[in-house]
Design a protein around this motif. Sequence first.
Motif, mmCIF file in Angstrom:
data_model
loop_
_atom_site.group_PDB
_atom_site.id
_atom_site.type_symbol
_atom_site.label_atom_id
_atom_site.label_comp_id
_atom_site.label_asym_id
_atom_site.label_seq_id
_atom_site.Cartn_x
_atom_site.Cartn_y
_atom_site.Cartn_z
ATOM 1 N N SER A 49 34.397 32.232 33.309
ATOM 2 C CA SER A 49 34.897 31.132 33.888
ATOM 3 C C SER A 49 35.763 30.425 33.041
ATOM 4 O O SER A 49 35.953 29.054 32.930
ATOM 5 C CB SER A 49 33.660 30.369 34.256
ATOM 6 N N ASP A 50 37.602 30.715 33.531
ATOM 7 C CA ASP A 50 38.419 30.638 32.935
ATOM 8 C C ASP A 50 39.467 31.480 33.513
ATOM 9 O O ASP A 50 39.490 31.884 34.748
ATOM 10 C CB ASP A 50 38.828 30.943 31.236
ATOM 11 N N TYR A 51 40.647 31.024 33.031
ATOM 12 C CA TYR A 51 42.467 31.241 33.645
ATOM 13 C C TYR A 51 42.946 32.805 34.113
ATOM 14 O O TYR A 51 43.469 33.025 34.669
ATOM 15 C CB TYR A 51 43.201 30.696 34.045
ATOM 16 N N ASN A 81 40.768 36.260 25.394
ATOM 17 C CA ASN A 81 39.490 35.314 25.943
ATOM 18 C C ASN A 81 38.816 35.783 24.527
ATOM 19 O O ASN A 81 37.137 35.554 24.686
ATOM 20 C CB ASN A 81 38.824 34.627 26.804
ATOM 21 N N PRO A 137 37.905 27.755 37.389
ATOM 22 C CA PRO A 137 37.698 27.651 36.442
ATOM 23 C C PRO A 137 37.201 26.659 35.809
ATOM 24 O O PRO A 137 36.967 25.374 35.841
ATOM 25 C CB PRO A 137 39.151 27.428 35.570
ATOM 26 N N GLY A 138 35.988 27.065 34.930
ATOM 27 C CA GLY A 138 34.333 26.296 33.779
ATOM 28 C C GLY A 138 33.999 25.355 34.779
ATOM 29 O O GLY A 138 32.940 24.486 34.651
ATOM 30 N N PHE A 149 31.551 29.990 28.643
ATOM 31 C CA PHE A 149 31.945 30.133 30.092
ATOM 32 C C PHE A 149 31.582 31.698 30.723
ATOM 33 O O PHE A 149 32.448 32.288 31.329
ATOM 34 C CB PHE A 149 33.112 29.610 29.810
#
Length: 556
Positions: A328-330, A372, A410-411, A424
């Motif tokens: 859950s990020d970009y 990541n 995201p997040g 995440f």
Amino acid sequence: MKNLYKILMCTVLLSTISCKKTFLDEKPLDFASTVNSFSTLKDFNASVYNLYNLVRTEFYTYDEQSPFDYIYGLDLVYDGQPSGPQRFSDYAVSTNPSNGYLTIHWTNLYKIISEANTILNRLPSSSVTGADANIVQANARFFRGFAYRTLAYLYGGVPLVLKEVTSPKTDFVRASQADVYKQVIDDLMFAAANLPAISAVQDGQISKTAAQHLLAEVYLAAGQFNNAVTTASLVIDDGNMALMKTRFGSQSADPGDVYWDLFRPKNQNRSSGNKEAIWVIQFENDVPGGSSSATSINGSYRLERQHAPLIRDLTLSGGAKPFLWPVSDYTGGRGIGWAISTRYFTNSIWTSDFSNDMRNSNYNFVRTFTYNDPAKPAYFGQNVSTENPPAGVTVPSRAFYAYQSKCTTPGKHPDGLFINKSTFLLSSAAGGTYCNQYMFRLAETYLIRAEAYLGAGSLENAAKDINVVRARANASPVLSSAVNINYILDERMRELGVEEKRRLTLARLNLVYDRTVNVAHNPVAANIKPTNNLWPIPQSEIERNKDAKLIQNPGY
């Protein structure tokens, strides 16, 4: 004698009963039926609420594919995994009238019309009168107009059914597209005159403003440019409406900008302070009628899954895969890289303002990704860009391309979708866009009015409206001499992107083919034809309509 008398009395009684045709009519006393379901205001409101559900189903939740037929195979995005009729990789297959792929849209839209007609036909004989009756009628006519507008854009002229159909009918004929527009305008004028003001409705409800916005658009389709200007102006000049120009809402303290704020969770509705929203389609996790779930992709709008890249599969020249997925990020949550952005969408339309247009910042159009996976320390925390990709990495490809962050959160995915919220890491059940969705917002109204001014020959006023939208995004103003329909369509891409039902806009203008083939490096361009400006009438509808000829669109 007594026996004979009994026989005679029974014969008379039976013959009397058999002569009354109503004897076997069922009279429901303690359950709902078609006979007693449309009596009170509560009854009619229940049916109106179902109209909202039918719209959400058609445009957002029907299945994995159908809602995205409104964006695929055009100038915006193309299919990253061509297979079968879905996603318009091959127009000849996708638009084959006999394969049934597009039939669901015809069916869903006529379901909306059918429900609206039932409301309108039952209303006069109900207990609902006065102002309540006007509002019920306005709701039904808005949704009927909305459905017929969509059908007319997609198919051209279609059968106009304005009464409740209560018995089998197999003799439909097509009205002209102009006659359909005339009916839509009539319905929307009534809705605009009788629906409540936008300040008086709940989040998600249609209003006078929503009807005016849609009416202005249909005036464009009908070539009534001055009427479109006048009607769009009613929306723009409404004191309850304004473009959002300062940070607001649930994540306004986070790094970002006001355009990014428009698409964060809980920010779409007017109750968040959003004065730009006109009509917002509602989603609520784990609430009856809310459609979506906090633990599953089921019922959600699966735009994240469609539009974000399958970053897991990005492989560097040495074989390393430096991205965890799904996160859950970009990097795009649980994107699988089907709706790949065209290079026209990611690059060409931004040339004049690539660095300063807010809508093209990395918050909004993600081009820079951060490795990541902590298990790959040689890469972890480093940035990589679609504009300067690593050696051996193709852009665009299913694993790596620029995409609009409005498709994801995201997040902020629901807690039930995290395997590990501290890192995440998401579960395989993710992939939805867990936000309410704009059907109409004010920035589009400005672009509708700009198009109307263009049609009326007032380039200076068209440029002024475009520049209101561009100024909010910190983009340089356009000169009136540069305004034409392609510039406006480019500005719609910049402002609305994958939020827009792009096929409806291009079909309304009869530019599906032209815009698609004129986009450089678009894989779809090789197999689309001018015929595809319209969809085919489903062959199944033609065959079941045995008592009249339902004429097929040319070229199919």
